[in-house]
Design a protein around this motif. Structure first.
Motif, PDB file in Angstrom:
ATOM      1  N   GLY A 250      21.422 -36.764  -2.490  1.00 56.37           N
ATOM      2  CA  GLY A 250      22.380 -36.051  -1.650  1.00 56.37           C
ATOM      3  C   GLY A 250      23.808 -36.355  -2.054  1.00 56.37           C
ATOM      4  O   GLY A 250      24.659 -35.454  -2.141  1.00 56.37           O
TER       5      GLY A 250
ATOM      6  N   TYR B 122      14.066 -35.496  -3.585  1.00 51.57           N
ATOM      7  CA  TYR B 122      15.018 -34.568  -2.968  1.00 51.57           C
ATOM      8  C   TYR B 122      14.458 -33.160  -2.979  1.00 51.57           C
ATOM      9  O   TYR B 122      13.851 -32.731  -3.976  1.00 51.57           O
TER      10      TYR B 122
ATOM     11  N   HIS C 153      15.196 -29.092  -0.594  1.00 57.25           N
ATOM     12  CA  HIS C 153      15.728 -28.425   0.582  1.00 57.25           C
ATOM     13  C   HIS C 153      14.670 -28.261   1.664  1.00 57.25           C
ATOM     14  O   HIS C 153      14.958 -27.726   2.738  1.00 57.25           O
TER      15      HIS C 153
ATOM     16  N   SER D  69      23.284 -32.380   2.616  1.00 58.03           N
ATOM     17  CA  SER D  69      23.203 -31.803   1.267  1.00 58.03           C
ATOM     18  C   SER D  69      21.902 -31.053   1.045  1.00 58.03           C
ATOM     19  O   SER D  69      21.764 -30.301   0.070  1.00 58.03           O
ATOM     20  N   THR D  70      20.911 -31.243   1.932  1.00 62.25           N
ATOM     21  CA  THR D  70      19.641 -30.522   1.804  1.00 62.25           C
ATOM     22  C   THR D  70      19.668 -29.187   2.545  1.00 62.25           C
ATOM     23  O   THR D  70      18.682 -28.451   2.519  1.00 62.25           O
TER      24      THR D  70
ATOM     25  N   SER E  78      24.443 -26.966  -2.771  1.00 64.87           N
ATOM     26  CA  SER E  78      23.933 -27.114  -4.136  1.00 64.87           C
ATOM     27  C   SER E  78      24.212 -25.898  -5.007  1.00 64.87           C
ATOM     28  O   SER E  78      24.188 -25.986  -6.234  1.00 64.87           O
TER      29      SER E  78
END
Length: 299
Positions: free
Chosen positions: A115, A135, A137, A213-214, A219
């Motif tokens: 992240g 990691y 989404h 950040s997910t 991104s």
């Protein structure tokens, strides 16, 4: 923003200095030993594998972590770590620890610091490549909350007796890491025992912006090549019933919508591995996948 010094270790290949450096930063629950594991290091040390492939490595501890300074726990955030990572990338390009300037810099994160890497690379566009491990989404929120609910203040943990006095620093309870970060069928019990001895503290204040950040959006601003790696049995990053990590193609299909064409997204799923892909029995397959990606996209 917390102030302090980041602990780091630069290693060059035995064959001589490289013009490419991989900046390795571990996520919560780990310090630099995650990348340079000392139990059977010929198998589990990602750092050694990358050096043997001809790449320099810079293992960096987050603030409040490992050999870095420990500011008050509640001042720590993933965004502050991302800002520090940005400075590290610039330092690497200018020459760090007496090394010649690096022409290529690849940032490599795991879990929380994946992240952090998304925050850094989407904002600064200064890295030549980004590797995100543990990691996606499709963060499994119930599993993540279940894991987080077992954490407790490090002041109560025997591994940190006398070393940590700030109750804001948390750590995993003894005996929980196998469930949280491994799949038993793909984990050596001796590795898990060593992991327990080298586990690390973190602060819950690092999670809100790190986990953000997910969410869709951030991104898509990354313009460097991206590799995402997950274990097929990662209870945190693989969605419900591990659905997005069936294989590498499935993970790519799920993640491609969140990245721009400039990211040239590639994915790799390590069969049978839990969250901590560096410490799976078959981690060598992941190391080779990373080396192949480096050789293809970082020239």
């Amino acid at each position: 923003m917390p102030q302090g010094q980041l602990g780091s270790t630069l290693c060059q290949p035995a064959s001589g200095p490289s013009n490419t450096v991989m900046v390795l930063m571990a996520g919560s629950n780990y310090n630099g030993t995650y990348w340079d594991f000392q139990y059977q290091p010929d198998v589990y040390s990602f750092r050694r594998a990358m050096n043997a492939a001809g790449y320099a490595t810079l293992v960096v501890d987050r603030l409040g972590n490992g050999e870095s300074t420990h500011p008050p726990a509640l001042t720590l955030t993933a965004t502050a770590t991302a800002q520090a990572l940005h400075q590290i990338v610039g330092s690497a390009r200018g020459g760090i620890a007496g090394a010649p300037p690096f022409a290529k810099v690849v940032i490599v994160g795991h879990s929380l610091t994946s992240g952090t890497s998304v925050i850094e690379s989407s904002s600064n566009h200064d890295a030549d490549g980004v590797i995100l491990t543990g990691y996606s989404h499709a963060l499994n929120i119930p599993e993540t909350l279940g894991v987080v609910s077992t954490y407790y203040p490090a002041v109560h943990d025997p591994e940190f007796a006398g070393r940590i006095t700030d109750p804001g620093y948390l750590v995993t309870r003894p005996g929980t890491r196998m469930h949280d970060f491994y799949d038993p069928a793909d984990a050596d019990p001796a590795v898990v025992a060593h992991d327990e001895k080298t586990k690390e503290v973190f602060s819950l204040t690092e999670y809100p912006d790190g986990l953000a950040s997910t969410l869709p959006g951030m991104s898509s601003f990354i313009t460097a090549p991206v590799l995402i790696v997950n274990g097929s049995k990662d209870r945190l990053s693989c969605g419900t019933n591990y659905s997005v990590c069936t294989d590498s193609a499935t993970l790519h299909d799920e993640e491609a919508q969140y990245f721009s064409p400039a990211a040239k997204l590639q994915t790799f799923v390590l069969p049978g591995s839990g969250h901590s892909v560096n410490l799976a029995r078959n981690t060598r397959a992941y190391q080779l996948a990373v080396i192949n990606w480096m050789q293809t996209y970082i020239r």
